[in-house]
Design a protein around this motif. Structure first.
Motif, short mmCIF file in Angstrom:
data_model
loop_
_atom_site.label_atom_id
_atom_site.label_comp_id
_atom_site.label_asym_id
_atom_site.label_seq_id
_atom_site.Cartn_x
_atom_site.Cartn_y
_atom_site.Cartn_z
N UNK A 21 0.85 -1.19 0.00
CA UNK A 21 0.00 0.00 0.00
C UNK A 21 0.88 1.23 0.00
N UNK A 22 0.38 2.30 -0.59
CA UNK A 22 1.09 3.58 -0.58
C UNK A 22 0.05 4.68 -0.42
N UNK A 23 0.20 5.44 0.65
CA UNK A 23 -0.74 6.52 0.95
C UNK A 23 -0.06 7.85 0.69
N UNK A 24 -0.74 8.71 -0.05
CA UNK A 24 -0.26 10.06 -0.31
C UNK A 24 -0.97 11.02 0.62
N UNK A 25 -0.18 11.94 1.20
CA UNK A 25 -0.77 12.94 2.09
C UNK A 25 -0.11 14.29 1.87
N UNK A 26 -0.73 15.32 2.40
CA UNK A 26 -0.21 16.67 2.23
C UNK A 26 -1.29 17.57 1.65
N UNK A 27 -0.88 18.73 1.17
CA UNK A 27 -1.83 19.70 0.62
C UNK A 27 -2.12 19.36 -0.84
N UNK A 28 -2.75 18.22 -1.04
CA UNK A 28 -2.93 17.68 -2.38
C UNK A 28 -4.16 18.28 -3.05
N UNK A 29 -3.94 18.80 -4.25
CA UNK A 29 -5.06 19.27 -5.05
C UNK A 29 -5.52 18.20 -6.03
N UNK A 30 -4.55 17.48 -6.59
CA UNK A 30 -4.89 16.45 -7.59
C UNK A 30 -3.73 15.48 -7.74
N UNK A 31 -4.06 14.22 -7.98
CA UNK A 31 -3.07 13.19 -8.30
C UNK A 31 -3.48 12.55 -9.61
N UNK A 32 -2.56 12.44 -10.53
CA UNK A 32 -2.86 11.76 -11.78
C UNK A 32 -2.30 10.34 -11.71
N UNK A 33 -1.20 10.06 -12.36
CA UNK A 33 -0.67 8.70 -12.38
C UNK A 33 0.06 8.34 -11.09
N UNK A 34 -0.08 7.08 -10.72
CA UNK A 34 0.66 6.53 -9.58
C UNK A 34 1.33 5.25 -10.06
N UNK A 35 2.51 4.98 -9.52
CA UNK A 35 3.31 3.86 -10.03
C UNK A 35 4.05 3.15 -8.89
N UNK A 36 4.44 1.92 -9.16
CA UNK A 36 5.34 1.17 -8.30
C UNK A 36 6.61 0.87 -9.08
N UNK A 37 7.73 1.15 -8.44
CA UNK A 37 9.05 0.81 -8.97
C UNK A 37 9.70 -0.15 -7.98
N UNK A 38 10.73 -0.83 -8.42
CA UNK A 38 11.53 -1.65 -7.50
C UNK A 38 12.99 -1.57 -7.90
N UNK A 39 13.82 -1.81 -6.89
CA UNK A 39 15.26 -1.80 -7.13
C UNK A 39 15.88 -2.95 -6.36
N UNK A 40 16.49 -3.86 -7.08
CA UNK A 40 17.21 -4.97 -6.47
C UNK A 40 18.67 -4.56 -6.26
N UNK A 41 19.34 -5.19 -5.31
CA UNK A 41 20.75 -4.84 -5.06
C UNK A 41 21.59 -4.96 -6.33
N UNK A 42 22.35 -3.91 -6.63
CA UNK A 42 23.22 -3.92 -7.79
C UNK A 42 22.53 -3.69 -9.12
N UNK A 43 21.23 -3.42 -9.09
CA UNK A 43 20.48 -3.22 -10.33
C UNK A 43 19.84 -1.84 -10.35
N UNK A 44 19.46 -1.42 -11.54
CA UNK A 44 18.78 -0.14 -11.66
C UNK A 44 17.33 -0.24 -11.22
N UNK A 45 16.80 0.88 -10.79
CA UNK A 45 15.38 0.94 -10.44
C UNK A 45 14.56 0.71 -11.71
N UNK A 46 13.51 -0.11 -11.59
CA UNK A 46 12.69 -0.42 -12.75
C UNK A 46 11.21 -0.22 -12.44
N UNK A 47 10.45 0.14 -13.46
CA UNK A 47 9.01 0.29 -13.32
C UNK A 47 8.37 -1.08 -13.24
N UNK A 48 7.53 -1.27 -12.23
CA UNK A 48 6.82 -2.52 -12.05
C UNK A 48 5.40 -2.41 -12.61
N UNK A 49 4.70 -1.35 -12.21
CA UNK A 49 3.32 -1.16 -12.66
C UNK A 49 2.91 0.29 -12.48
#
Length: 121
Positions: A21-49
């Motif tokens: 789960x990922x919760x966004x908070x703050x003085x938010x007016x609008x959120x468009x796209x949300x994404x999950x990335x992952x980074x394994x040791x020794x590898x670049x961060x990659x888009x998951x979904x």
């Protein structure tokens, strides 16, 4: 500013499931796209979904059919249901969102601190 806080990571055996789960908070007016990335040791961060404000989803080929991204707009929350986990899914999972705060007129990309997912064989 916008804060993103991930949760739900942990240690699981291969073939198991986790729900992030990922919760966004703050003085938010609008959120468009949300994404999950992952980074394994020794590898670049990659888009998951990713998921747009209209609910259109996209996935990395390596997780198609196993992972499902969803969101609750009213709660400013994005989820990642991960099934049939493999050791290669191990990594630090980050949430990412394109959001606009009340005091600004532009969208910025914000990142969470990450939650660790470890899949044992």
């Amino acid at each position: 500013q916008v804060q993103l806080v991930e949760s739900g990571g942990g240690l699981v055996q291969a073939g198991g499931s986790l729900r992030l789960s990922c919760v966004a908070s703050g003085s938010i007016a609008s959120i468009t796209s949300m994404r999950w990335f992952r980074q394994a040791p020794g590898k670049q961060r990659e888009l998951v979904a990713g998921i747009t404000g209209g609910g259109i989803t996209n996935y990395a080929d390596s997780v198609k059919g196993r992972f499902t991204i969803s969101r609750d707009g009213a709660k400013n929350t994005v989820y990642l249901q991960m099934n049939s986990l493999k050791p290669d899914d191990t990594g630090l999972y980050y949430c990412n969102a394109d959001a606009k705060v009340i005091a600004e007129y532009i969208f910025r990309t914000y990142w969470g601190q990450g939650t660790q997912v470890t899949v044992s064989s």
